[in-house]
Design a protein around this motif. Structure first.
Motif, short mmCIF file in Angstrom:
data_model
loop_
_atom_site.label_atom_id
_atom_site.label_comp_id
_atom_site.label_asym_id
_atom_site.label_seq_id
_atom_site.Cartn_x
_atom_site.Cartn_y
_atom_site.Cartn_z
N GLN A 16 -50.88 -13.98 0.02
CA GLN A 16 -51.06 -15.16 0.86
C GLN A 16 -52.38 -15.86 0.56
OE1 GLN A 16 -50.57 -13.22 4.65
NE2 GLN A 16 -48.35 -13.37 4.58
N GLN A 17 -52.71 -15.92 -0.74
CA GLN A 17 -54.02 -16.44 -1.13
C GLN A 17 -54.18 -17.93 -0.82
OE1 GLN A 17 -54.44 -15.71 -5.31
NE2 GLN A 17 -52.45 -16.57 -5.84
N GLN A 18 -53.04 -18.64 -0.61
CA GLN A 18 -53.16 -20.05 -0.22
C GLN A 18 -53.87 -20.18 1.14
OE1 GLN A 18 -50.39 -18.48 -1.19
NE2 GLN A 18 -48.93 -19.84 -2.21
N ILE A 19 -53.69 -19.17 2.00
CA ILE A 19 -54.33 -19.17 3.32
C ILE A 19 -54.99 -17.80 3.49
CG2 ILE A 19 -54.02 -19.57 5.79
CD1 ILE A 19 -51.42 -21.02 5.15
N PRO A 20 -56.16 -17.59 2.91
CA PRO A 20 -56.78 -16.27 2.90
C PRO A 20 -57.12 -15.73 4.29
CG PRO A 20 -58.30 -17.95 2.08
CD PRO A 20 -56.95 -18.59 2.17
N GLU A 21 -57.21 -16.61 5.27
CA GLU A 21 -57.51 -16.15 6.64
C GLU A 21 -56.44 -15.23 7.17
OE1 GLU A 21 -59.52 -20.12 6.01
OE2 GLU A 21 -57.54 -19.25 5.59
N MET A 22 -55.23 -15.30 6.63
CA MET A 22 -54.12 -14.49 7.15
C MET A 22 -54.28 -13.01 6.82
SD MET A 22 -50.94 -17.11 6.47
CE MET A 22 -49.68 -15.91 6.89
N THR A 23 -54.76 -12.73 5.63
CA THR A 23 -54.88 -11.34 5.19
C THR A 23 -56.30 -10.81 5.28
OG1 THR A 23 -53.06 -11.72 3.65
CG2 THR A 23 -54.36 -9.75 3.29
N GLY A 24 -57.29 -11.71 5.19
CA GLY A 24 -58.67 -11.26 5.16
C GLY A 24 -58.89 -10.32 3.99
N VAL A 79 -57.72 -7.29 4.03
CA VAL A 79 -56.71 -6.29 4.35
C VAL A 79 -57.23 -5.31 5.41
CG1 VAL A 79 -55.14 -4.50 3.50
CG2 VAL A 79 -55.61 -6.51 2.09
N ILE A 80 -58.41 -4.74 5.16
CA ILE A 80 -59.06 -3.95 6.20
C ILE A 80 -59.53 -4.92 7.29
CG2 ILE A 80 -60.90 -2.32 6.75
CD1 ILE A 80 -58.92 -1.22 4.70
N PRO A 81 -59.14 -4.72 8.54
CA PRO A 81 -59.57 -5.66 9.60
C PRO A 81 -61.08 -5.68 9.78
CG PRO A 81 -57.82 -4.19 10.37
CD PRO A 81 -58.27 -3.66 9.05
N TYR A 87 -61.45 -10.40 18.91
CA TYR A 87 -60.34 -10.49 17.96
C TYR A 87 -59.81 -11.92 17.93
CZ TYR A 87 -56.75 -8.18 15.10
OH TYR A 87 -55.96 -7.76 14.06
N GLN A 88 -59.68 -12.52 19.11
CA GLN A 88 -59.21 -13.90 19.19
C GLN A 88 -60.14 -14.84 18.43
OE1 GLN A 88 -56.34 -15.09 20.90
NE2 GLN A 88 -56.83 -16.98 19.79
N ILE A 89 -61.43 -14.69 18.64
CA ILE A 89 -62.41 -15.59 18.04
C ILE A 89 -62.54 -15.39 16.54
CG2 ILE A 89 -64.88 -16.15 17.96
CD1 ILE A 89 -64.98 -15.57 20.98
N LYS A 90 -62.58 -14.13 16.11
CA LYS A 90 -62.90 -13.84 14.71
C LYS A 90 -61.67 -13.74 13.79
CE LYS A 90 -67.24 -11.50 15.83
NZ LYS A 90 -68.05 -10.26 15.71
N ILE A 91 -60.49 -13.50 14.37
CA ILE A 91 -59.30 -13.34 13.54
C ILE A 91 -58.23 -14.37 13.88
CG2 ILE A 91 -57.40 -11.78 12.92
CD1 ILE A 91 -59.35 -9.46 13.12
N PHE A 92 -57.79 -14.42 15.13
CA PHE A 92 -56.69 -15.31 15.48
C PHE A 92 -57.07 -16.80 15.36
CE2 PHE A 92 -54.65 -11.88 18.33
CZ PHE A 92 -53.85 -11.44 17.29
N ASP A 93 -58.23 -17.18 15.87
CA ASP A 93 -58.60 -18.60 15.83
C ASP A 93 -58.70 -19.14 14.40
OD1 ASP A 93 -58.58 -18.71 18.56
OD2 ASP A 93 -60.75 -18.70 18.83
N PRO A 94 -59.35 -18.43 13.47
CA PRO A 94 -59.37 -18.93 12.09
C PRO A 94 -57.98 -19.02 11.47
CG PRO A 94 -61.14 -17.34 12.42
CD PRO A 94 -60.29 -17.29 13.65
N ILE A 95 -57.09 -18.08 11.81
CA ILE A 95 -55.72 -18.14 11.30
C ILE A 95 -55.02 -19.38 11.82
CG2 ILE A 95 -53.43 -17.07 11.48
CD1 ILE A 95 -54.79 -14.34 11.37
N LEU A 108 -48.59 -14.10 11.99
CA LEU A 108 -49.33 -14.62 10.86
C LEU A 108 -50.41 -13.66 10.39
CD1 LEU A 108 -49.70 -18.31 12.05
CD2 LEU A 108 -48.42 -17.54 10.04
N ASN A 109 -50.96 -12.88 11.29
CA ASN A 109 -51.99 -11.91 10.94
C ASN A 109 -51.40 -10.86 10.01
OD1 ASN A 109 -54.19 -10.21 10.82
ND2 ASN A 109 -54.04 -9.54 12.95
N SER A 110 -51.87 -10.83 8.78
CA SER A 110 -51.27 -9.95 7.76
C SER A 110 -52.21 -8.87 7.27
CB SER A 110 -50.79 -10.80 6.58
OG SER A 110 -49.82 -11.72 6.99
#
Length: 407
Positions: free
Chosen positions: A197-205, A207-209, A218-226, A244-246
């Motif tokens: 999912q390199q087109q949208i790197p925010e989805m995978t980060g 891989v390690i959260p 979690y909402q601010i640092k992971i979900f909101d950027p996604i 979407l969080n992968s």
């Protein structure tokens, strides 16, 4: 309903439908659903196990029908459903195959999206990512869902899960072959996961959260950027951030669970559930701070853990961890150690809490290597279609008999 740590479990297993004589992909999960229910449906409530479609029309997911308290007999429930499915598929000259990838599939020619319910979501994914590649169309995994009751339990569980994610492919790698070739990765599925999912790197980060240990963070640092990153592609707001969080482990605050996603599917439910039980027992030790404190566990940055993950994706149990601090947080006093030895060390500590059948299965994996290693040993450098089919027919039999593969 909310549950406390390790009170219940959820397991998801994905299998591929193939032609029973040629072994070729059959995008016919819709036909299977009709055989079972008499109508086209996307989900089947079959008692303890539920059947569901996936993005690719040849992949069916079997999962616990709601949370279960007992892992010990769960492989038998999955196996019972596999036998029922194979009995239905026999009418159409098809059969289920295990492992995380089909060694002969040509995604450009054979990929077919599920075209029925929920198809608008799959179609959007396809427009964004072009799902014809192996990384979307030729992957089967096991997911483990573990509950947490509140932020305090989430903090402990997320810290522990992040720590063991990098070494999980050493237990579960089962995808060494694509396009009739040795990929050079014991876990080719996870190697594709890194860039899928390199087109949208925010989805995978990475891989390690990230180091987030509350729902708010979690909402601010992971979900909101996604959500921000996907917005230009999803004008109709079809997609939802939990899906979407992968990352390799995702927080499902909608059901108060963490879902582990880095595990390749094995050759039979006994192997999958044994690995699940082993992971659960190791996580219990970490959560209880038996060998390291919560502060120490939370201190690990995703980049440092990702470095370890990369080596195990490539070499599985043959990888070596050269990180004294990481080994220490797992309760191991050594400057470096092969990942196979790390798991052996952990097994010696927790195996007494496991069912005998699961002990034996993990013992076989630790002695003979990951399924990828055993598959490659059986192939013996002969990547002809006939020889690959011979080995995977053996794996098909392992699935039907619920027995581990031995090369």
């Amino acid at each position: 309903m909310k549950y406390h740590l390790f009170e219940v479990f959820g397991i998801e297993l994905e299998y591929m439908l193939v032609d029973s004589s040629t072994g070729r992909i059959k995008p016919a999960v819709d036909e299977l659903m009709k055989l079972k229910t008499g109508q086209l449906v996307s989900d089947v409530d079959n008692g303890a196990i539920e059947w569901s479609n996936e993005l690719a029309a040849h992949v069916i997911e079997l999962k616990t029908n709601g949370p279960t308290k007992d892992l010990n007999q769960l492989d038998l429930e999955f196996h019972k459903n596999i036998l029922e499915i194979n009995k239905l598929l026999k009418l159409k000259e098809m059969v289920l195959w295990p492992t995380a990838s089909h060694p002969l599939m040509n995604p450009d020619l054979e990929m077919k999206l599920w075209e029925h319910s929920y198809s608008d979501v799959y179609a959007l994914y396809n427009r964004i990512f072009d799902c014809k590649g192996h990384g979307w169309s030729n992957v089967q995994s096991m997911h483990i869902n573990l509950p947490f009751y509140d932020d305090l339990e989430f903090e402990k569980l997320h810290a522990a899960v992040r720590l063991i994610l990098p070494i999980l492919p050493a237990l579960s790698a089962s995808s060494p072959i694509l396009d009739r070739k040795n990929t050079g990765f014991k876990d080719a599925r996870m190697n594709m996961y890194l860039t899928n999912q390199q087109q949208i790197p925010e989805m995978t980060g990475k891989v390690i959260p990230e180091q987030v240990f509350t729902q708010h963070d979690y909402q601010i640092k992971i979900f909101d950027p996604i959500n921000t990153a996907i917005a230009p592609y999803d004008k109709e707001n079809i997609l939802e951030h939990h899906f979407l969080n992968s990352r390799g482990a995702i927080a499902r605050f909608d059901r108060n669970a963490i879902e582990i996603r880095v595990l390749d599917l094995q050759e039979c439910p006994l192997a999958d559930i044994s690995i699940s039980c082993f992971i659960v027992e190791v996580l219990k030790e970490l959560v209880d701070e038996v060998h390291s404190s919560l502060i120490d566990q939370k201190s690990w940055h995703e980049n440092d853990l990702f470095d370890i993950l990369e080596t195990t994706i490539c070499q599985a149990e043959g990888a070596t961890v050269i990180n004294e601090k990481y080994l220490k947080v797992l309760g191991i006093n050594s400057e470096s150690m092969r990942v196979s030895s790390i798991w052996t060390h952990l097994f010696e500590r927790v195996s007494h809490r496991m069912d005998k059948r699961h002990q034996d299965a993990i013992g076989l994996i630790l002695t003979n290597g990951s399924l990828s290693t055993r598959i490659l040993e059986a192939i013996q450098d002969d990547y002809s279609e006939a020889n690959i089919l011979r080995v995977y027919k053996h794996l098909e039999n392992c699935l039907s008999t619920n027995q581990l593969f031995q090369s």
